[in-house]
Write a protein that holds these residues in place. Sequence first.
Motif, short mmCIF file in Angstrom:
data_model
loop_
_atom_site.label_atom_id
_atom_site.label_comp_id
_atom_site.label_asym_id
_atom_site.label_seq_id
_atom_site.Cartn_x
_atom_site.Cartn_y
_atom_site.Cartn_z
N ILE A 49 0.84 -1.20 0.00
CA ILE A 49 0.00 0.00 0.00
C ILE A 49 0.87 1.25 0.00
O ILE A 49 0.61 2.20 -0.73
CB ILE A 49 -0.97 -0.01 1.21
N SER A 50 1.93 1.23 0.79
CA SER A 50 2.84 2.38 0.86
C SER A 50 3.52 2.65 -0.48
O SER A 50 3.82 3.79 -0.81
CB SER A 50 3.90 2.16 1.94
N THR A 51 3.74 1.59 -1.25
CA THR A 51 4.36 1.75 -2.57
C THR A 51 3.41 2.50 -3.51
O THR A 51 3.82 3.41 -4.23
CB THR A 51 4.71 0.38 -3.17
N PHE A 52 2.15 2.12 -3.49
CA PHE A 52 1.17 2.75 -4.38
C PHE A 52 0.70 4.11 -3.87
O PHE A 52 0.36 4.98 -4.66
CB PHE A 52 -0.05 1.84 -4.58
N TYR A 53 0.64 4.27 -2.56
CA TYR A 53 0.14 5.51 -1.96
C TYR A 53 1.14 6.01 -0.91
O TYR A 53 0.94 5.82 0.28
CB TYR A 53 -1.23 5.29 -1.30
N PRO A 54 2.24 6.64 -1.37
CA PRO A 54 3.25 7.09 -0.41
C PRO A 54 2.69 8.08 0.63
O PRO A 54 3.12 8.09 1.77
CB PRO A 54 4.31 7.75 -1.27
N ASP A 55 1.74 8.92 0.21
CA ASP A 55 1.10 9.84 1.16
C ASP A 55 -0.35 9.42 1.30
O ASP A 55 -1.26 10.02 0.72
CB ASP A 55 1.23 11.27 0.66
N LEU A 56 -0.57 8.39 2.07
CA LEU A 56 -1.90 7.80 2.21
C LEU A 56 -2.91 8.79 2.79
O LEU A 56 -4.05 8.82 2.36
CB LEU A 56 -1.83 6.54 3.06
N GLN A 57 -2.48 9.61 3.74
CA GLN A 57 -3.40 10.58 4.34
C GLN A 57 -3.91 11.58 3.31
O GLN A 57 -5.09 11.90 3.28
CB GLN A 57 -2.72 11.31 5.51
N ALA A 58 -3.02 12.05 2.45
CA ALA A 58 -3.44 13.00 1.40
C ALA A 58 -4.40 12.32 0.43
O ALA A 58 -5.40 12.92 0.02
CB ALA A 58 -2.22 13.53 0.65
N PHE A 59 -4.11 11.07 0.08
CA PHE A 59 -5.00 10.33 -0.82
C PHE A 59 -6.38 10.15 -0.19
O PHE A 59 -7.40 10.36 -0.84
CB PHE A 59 -4.40 8.96 -1.16
N MET A 60 -6.41 9.80 1.08
CA MET A 60 -7.69 9.60 1.76
C MET A 60 -8.49 10.90 1.83
O MET A 60 -9.71 10.89 1.67
CB MET A 60 -7.46 9.00 3.15
N GLU A 61 -7.81 12.01 2.04
CA GLU A 61 -8.49 13.31 2.06
C GLU A 61 -9.05 13.65 0.68
O GLU A 61 -10.18 14.12 0.56
CB GLU A 61 -7.54 14.40 2.53
#
Length: 103
Positions: A49-61
């Motif tokens: 998941i970290s590979t695809f979404y390095p900034d997961l919090q920004a993606f979730m927002e």
Amino acid sequence: PVATACLHRFCAGCIEKCLRIGKQECPSCRRPVATRRSLRKDTNFSKLISTFYPDLQAFMEQERLRSQALSEEHRGRHAQQMRMLWGARRAVAADASHRNLTP
């Protein structure tokens, strides 16, 4: 993320909430999940998941804002459709009452 014995993966907080409120089964396949202790951290999946979404919090927002915009758009379309429907119903009712009043 955590994995159940049946190897389905979930957000730890989400599956733990399900277990807390009494849903003692996997949400995907309904196999029994006895306790929180039967859940296993899935570090490999976390890395993926970290590979695809390095900034997961920004993606979730971004997803939250996109979902909110879609909901507002849907509400607007629904309100417009309801206005059209009620307008058509009023026209039919007016036409029917006009026909009943004329000899």
